[in-house]
Design an enzyme around this catalytic site. Sequence first.
Site, short mmCIF file in Angstrom:
data_model
loop_
_atom_site.label_atom_id
_atom_site.label_comp_id
_atom_site.label_asym_id
_atom_site.label_seq_id
_atom_site.Cartn_x
_atom_site.Cartn_y
_atom_site.Cartn_z
N GLY A 71 0.85 -1.20 0.00
CA GLY A 71 0.00 0.00 0.00
C GLY A 71 0.88 1.24 0.00
CD1 TRP A 123 4.32 1.86 7.00
CD2 TRP A 123 5.50 3.42 5.94
NE1 TRP A 123 5.44 2.14 7.76
CE2 TRP A 123 6.19 3.09 7.12
CE3 TRP A 123 6.07 4.38 5.08
CZ2 TRP A 123 7.41 3.67 7.49
CZ3 TRP A 123 7.30 4.95 5.45
CH2 TRP A 123 7.94 4.60 6.63
N GLY A 124 3.82 0.58 2.47
CA GLY A 124 4.56 -0.57 1.93
C GLY A 124 5.39 -0.16 0.72
CE LYS A 139 3.19 4.08 12.74
NZ LYS A 139 3.47 5.44 12.27
CE LYS A 189 0.14 6.60 14.43
NZ LYS A 189 0.22 7.12 13.07
CG ASN A 221 -6.21 7.43 11.30
OD1 ASN A 221 -7.13 6.63 11.22
ND2 ASN A 221 -4.94 7.10 11.06
CE LYS A 233 -9.13 -1.70 2.66
NZ LYS A 233 -10.38 -1.53 1.97
N1 LIG Z 1 0.60 5.33 5.01
C1 LIG Z 1 1.35 5.82 5.99
O1 LIG Z 1 1.75 6.99 5.96
C2 LIG Z 1 1.78 4.91 7.09
C3 LIG Z 1 2.88 5.28 7.85
C4 LIG Z 1 3.28 4.45 8.90
C5 LIG Z 1 2.59 3.26 9.14
N2 LIG Z 1 1.51 2.94 8.37
C6 LIG Z 1 0.85 1.66 8.69
O2 LIG Z 1 1.24 0.71 7.71
C7 LIG Z 1 0.21 -0.27 7.53
C8 LIG Z 1 -0.10 -0.42 6.05
O3 LIG Z 1 -0.54 0.81 5.56
P1 LIG Z 1 -0.38 1.26 4.06
O4 LIG Z 1 -0.42 2.76 4.09
O5 LIG Z 1 0.79 0.62 3.40
O6 LIG Z 1 -1.69 0.61 3.39
P2 LIG Z 1 -2.86 1.39 2.58
O7 LIG Z 1 -3.92 1.79 3.52
O8 LIG Z 1 -2.25 2.42 1.69
O9 LIG Z 1 -3.37 0.32 1.51
C9 LIG Z 1 -4.19 -0.69 1.73
C10 LIG Z 1 -3.46 -1.95 1.33
O10 LIG Z 1 -4.28 -3.05 1.71
C11 LIG Z 1 -4.35 -3.95 0.64
N3 LIG Z 1 -5.59 -4.70 0.72
C12 LIG Z 1 -6.83 -4.29 0.38
N4 LIG Z 1 -7.72 -5.29 0.59
C13 LIG Z 1 -6.99 -6.34 1.09
C14 LIG Z 1 -7.32 -7.66 1.52
N5 LIG Z 1 -8.58 -8.11 1.50
N6 LIG Z 1 -6.33 -8.46 1.98
C15 LIG Z 1 -5.06 -8.00 2.05
N7 LIG Z 1 -4.69 -6.77 1.66
C16 LIG Z 1 -5.65 -5.95 1.17
C17 LIG Z 1 -4.26 -3.08 -0.59
O11 LIG Z 1 -3.87 -3.82 -1.69
C18 LIG Z 1 -3.21 -2.08 -0.17
O12 LIG Z 1 -1.92 -2.61 -0.41
C19 LIG Z 1 -0.97 0.22 8.38
O13 LIG Z 1 -0.98 -0.47 9.60
C20 LIG Z 1 -0.66 1.69 8.63
O14 LIG Z 1 -1.20 2.15 9.84
C21 LIG Z 1 1.11 3.72 7.35
#
Ligand SMILES: NC(=O)c1ccc[n+]([C@@H]2O[C@H](COP(=O)([O-])OP(=O)(O)OC[C@H]3O[C@@H](n4cnc5c(N)ncnc54)[C@H](O)[C@@H]3O)[C@@H](O)[C@H]2O)c1
EC number: 1.1.1.8
Length: 335
Positions: free
Chosen positions: A13, A15-16, A121, A205, A272, A298
């Site tokens: 996603g 962050w990934g 998170k 947080k 959020n 999400k």
């Molecule tokens: N985005 C940020 O800035 C940030 C920063 C630090 C930590 N995080 C944490 O990192 C984690 C991942 O966040 P993100 O921003 O990479 O994700 P995201 O919210 O951008 O994306 C959602 C991801 O979920 C996947 N997805 C959707 N439906 C799915 C399903 N049924 N099964 C499995 N995967 C599915 C999507 O393909 C996508 O890769 C979260 O816990 C978030 O809190 C995010």
Amino acid sequence: MAAPLKVCIVGSGNWGSAIARIIGTNAQKLQHFATTVKMWVYEEMVNDKKLSEIINTEHENVKYLPGYKLPKNVVAVPQLRDAAEGADLLVFVVPHQFIRKLCDEMVGCVSEKARGITLIKGIDEGPEGLKLISDIIREKMGIDISVLMGANIANEVAAEKFCESTIGCKVLENGLLFKELLQTPNFRITVVDDADTVELCGALKNIVAVGAGFCDGLQCGDNTKAAVIRLGLMEMIAFAKLFSKDDSVCSATFLESCGVADLITTCYGGRNRCVAEAFAKTGKSIEELEKEMLNGQKLQGPLTSAEVYHILKQKDLVDKYVGSICFNYCINSAW
Ligand SMILES: NC(=O)c1ccc[n+]([C@@H]2O[C@H](COP(=O)([O-])OP(=O)(O)OC[C@H]3O[C@@H](n4cnc5c(N)ncnc54)[C@H](O)[C@@H]3O)[C@@H](O)[C@H]2O)c1
């Protein structure tokens, strides 16, 4: 010489994908990591093409991190078991609601000698109360797990703006290994041994950020928002102490990037806060706003709020936490 360590990123996603840019670049430079980095992609169609194919041809996650190229050695793999098979290092970075199912799918294809780190998170609320995401992964996969949390909004990390982050580990050697994989001149990492507190900071947080967003939406002013953030931090500390498994919570951990810095950035810039502001202004449900505003990303705050609310209710502690007002709002809205 030992064989180079193979890395798999579980998640792609916002962050990934940002973290894949760092890992891919470091894996090219550092000899003891294998150059090819596999990144599991939850397959979906984007403009009639598979997202994994777009990533492997255009080297960009056009849906979740548009505008930033991924290094060519980061290979998108749509089958989870193919991505994880034989990996020495696993980086978990998916929305927390999917982690149980994904771990179940991976059982048997990852060696017990593998090591993991979670960037997720959130927390999980099981029949026995609070469950950390790292505990779920550790229990299901039988591997050691570190955590990385901090003031790290993905798009800013992708833009290589300076920031700090915190790795919490149970095994110091593993924490330091992940530091090597993830650190860059602009992404500075501190390693601490208070892993559970680091992880709780990252999850809790997001609840405070929902409260900060309500303040913005209701135009309460900066003083009130600062009060919500301060009270939120106090409640994060109280909650962490209450649920600590071994009385190991160290107050200094809250002064690391995973604590106060992440709280500030999330209460001013994160998704959020943004969606909670819209919730207070429009009266639409959180679920509707997530669909309208986040293009597939999400929201973690409302879900974590609901989980924490249930845990506090089980312990008859709801009234002790101002944040329970936020939990109530969210539960009545969508969850
Ligand atoms: N985005 C940020 O800035 C940030 C920063 C630090 C930590 N995080 C944490 O990192 C984690 C991942 O966040 P993100 O921003 O990479 O994700 P995201 O919210 O951008 O994306 C959602 C991801 O979920 C996947 N997805 C959707 N439906 C799915 C399903 N049924 N099964 C499995 N995967 C599915 C999507 O393909 C996508 O890769 C979260 O816990 C978030 O809190 C995010």
